[in-house]
Design a protein around this motif. Structure first.
Motif, PDB file in Angstrom:
ATOM      1  N   TRP A  60       0.823  -1.212   0.000  1.00 13.93           N
ATOM      2  CA  TRP A  60       0.000   0.000   0.000  1.00 13.93           C
ATOM      3  C   TRP A  60       0.856   1.261   0.000  1.00 13.93           C
ATOM      4  N   GLN A  61       2.099   1.161   0.480  1.00 10.68           N
ATOM      5  CA  GLN A  61       2.972   2.331   0.514  1.00 10.68           C
ATOM      6  C   GLN A  61       3.553   2.670  -0.854  1.00 10.68           C
ATOM      7  N   ASP A  62       3.236   1.848  -1.872  1.00 11.49           N
ATOM      8  CA  ASP A  62       3.589   2.202  -3.243  1.00 11.49           C
ATOM      9  C   ASP A  62       2.593   3.195  -3.849  1.00 11.49           C
ATOM     10  N   LEU A  63       1.485   3.416  -3.170  1.00  7.45           N
ATOM     11  CA  LEU A  63       0.497   4.382  -3.667  1.00  7.45           C
ATOM     12  C   LEU A  63       1.065   5.794  -3.570  1.00  7.45           C
ATOM     13  N   PRO A  64       0.760   6.646  -4.543  1.00  3.42           N
ATOM     14  CA  PRO A  64       1.298   8.014  -4.534  1.00  3.42           C
ATOM     15  C   PRO A  64       0.501   8.933  -3.615  1.00  3.42           C
ATOM     16  N   ILE A  65       0.478   8.586  -2.323  1.00  4.71           N
ATOM     17  CA  ILE A  65      -0.249   9.363  -1.312  1.00  4.71           C
ATOM     18  C   ILE A  65       0.661   9.527  -0.099  1.00  4.71           C
ATOM     19  N   ASP A  66       0.252  10.356   0.854  1.00  8.36           N
ATOM     20  CA  ASP A  66       1.055  10.603   2.052  1.00  8.36           C
ATOM     21  C   ASP A  66       0.811   9.488   3.069  1.00  8.36           C
ATOM     22  N   CYS A  67       1.541   8.414   2.943  1.00  9.02           N
ATOM     23  CA  CYS A  67       1.329   7.247   3.790  1.00  9.02           C
ATOM     24  C   CYS A  67       1.669   7.523   5.253  1.00  9.02           C
ATOM     25  N   GLU A  68       2.694   8.323   5.488  1.00  4.07           N
ATOM     26  CA  GLU A  68       3.073   8.613   6.875  1.00  4.07           C
ATOM     27  C   GLU A  68       1.961   9.362   7.603  1.00  4.07           C
ATOM     28  N   ASP A  69       1.282  10.252   6.915  1.00  3.58           N
ATOM     29  CA  ASP A  69       0.159  10.975   7.512  1.00  3.58           C
ATOM     30  C   ASP A  69      -0.971  10.018   7.879  1.00  3.58           C
ATOM     31  N   LEU A  70      -1.267   9.070   6.995  1.00  5.66           N
ATOM     32  CA  LEU A  70      -2.352   8.121   7.245  1.00  5.66           C
ATOM     33  C   LEU A  70      -2.023   7.194   8.404  1.00  5.66           C
ATOM     34  N   LYS A  71      -0.764   6.797   8.532  1.00  6.87           N
ATOM     35  CA  LYS A  71      -0.369   5.938   9.650  1.00  6.87           C
ATOM     36  C   LYS A  71      -0.615   6.633  10.983  1.00  6.87           C
TER      37      LYS A  71
END
Length: 311
Positions: A60-71
């Motif tokens: 899911w961290q390959d998605l071009p979104i702010d993954c750290e914010d979602l975590k």
């Protein structure tokens, strides 16, 4: 040339048995589809992912979104549902897919998807309502107010065909989910699902609401649907439609009862027990006793929603 068709799900490590059951049913009943799983978790060295049949894994961290914010701001349900729009966009873009269906990992196919795909001749967005008929008001859940809080359409399933309407829907839905995909109906938030109430209004000509009760049968609509066995693995709904897919939401294989959230039981609805017997057996064979022990890799900061609401 046949259009590229994809089915995908999103789950964490502890739901891999359910996802494996779904994937096997896709391989058997929808072999013209490629199956992908976005792992909303960290990959574990204790799991041999390559041995899970018919599943193509995507981090899911390959998605071009702010993954750290979602975590930081989402819990496990919010994260797993909040990235769905982004997953759709990724699959349409990276693989140039023409048709993409999303299924929750706790769904199992029981019939071919050929008729489902035929609906795309009429529209590019397919939705399944939670219920079609009024529920007799009584103690326990569900009653109709449940769907006023959680959404008229069950987002355990969503089908999209490549189109301007689908692209516009994904852009809008992604923005809302990533910013406000909280699980707090008290404040008008119910992850990714409540937003979809608007789509038949935003795109009326491109939205098709599936009225066939064989699609997305689940523990919230048993007041209006019953099963008859055609054979050991296929069923009819109300004696009229093939059961295409059943949603085993909140099912616990150890308790082996319909749901911990809804009033229906095998005593009140004995007709559905055969599908749950099949599902329990397949979950155990898929290793649920092992996978359910895995803990989610992330921990939400519980104060985030209150901070968001004060903005």
């Amino acid at each position: 040339m046949n259009p590229l068709k994809i089915i995908f799900t999103v789950c964490t490590n502890n739901y891999l048995a359910q996802a494996n059951v779904l994937a096997k049913s896709v391989k058997k009943l929808a072999p013209d589809y490629t199956f992908y799983l976005f792992l909303a978790d960290e990959f574990s060295p204790e799991i041999e992912y390559s041995k899970l049949e018919n599943i193509n894994f995507i981090n899911w961290q390959d998605l071009p979104i702010d993954c750290e914010d979602l975590k930081k701001k989402f819990d496990v349900v919010e994260l797993s549902t909040g990235i769905k729009a982004s997953c759709f966009k990724y699959l349409f873009s990276k693989y140039e897919a023409e048709i993409v269906h999303y299924f929750d990992p706790d769904i199992r196919l029981f019939s071919s998807l050929n008729h489902l795909d035929a609906y795309f001749d009429q529209a590019s967005i397919l939705l399944t309502p939670h219920i079609f008929n009024p529920i007799k008001w009584q103690d326990g859940s569900p009653n109709e107010n449940l769907f006023l809080r959680h959404g008229l359409y069950n987002l355990g399933y969503l089908g999209l065909k490549k189109s301007e309407a689908a692209a516009a829907t994904l852009d809008w839905w992604e923005d809302r989910c990533l910013k406000m995909g909280f699980n707090n109906p008290k404040y008008g938030f119910f992850v990714d699902q409540l937003w979809m109430n608007y789509i038949p209004l935003f795109h009326p000509k491109e939205t098709f609401i599936i009225l066939d009760k064989g699609y997305n049968m689940g523990p919230w609509n048993l007041h209006e649907r019953s099963l008859n066995s055609k054979n050991d693995s296929s069923f009819m709904v109300n004696g009229e439609s093939n059961l295409v897919f059943y949603h085993f939401s909140s099912y616990n294989y150890k308790q082996h009862e319909i749901s911990r959230h809804y009033r229906y039981t095998f005593a009140s609805n004995p007709d559905v027990k055969p599908v749950y017997d099949i599902y329990q057996k397949e979950m155990i064979e898929a290793g649920v006793e092992k996978f359910e022990l895995f803990k989610w890799a992330y921990t939400k900061k519980k104060s985030f929603l209150k901070k968001f609401l004060k903005k």
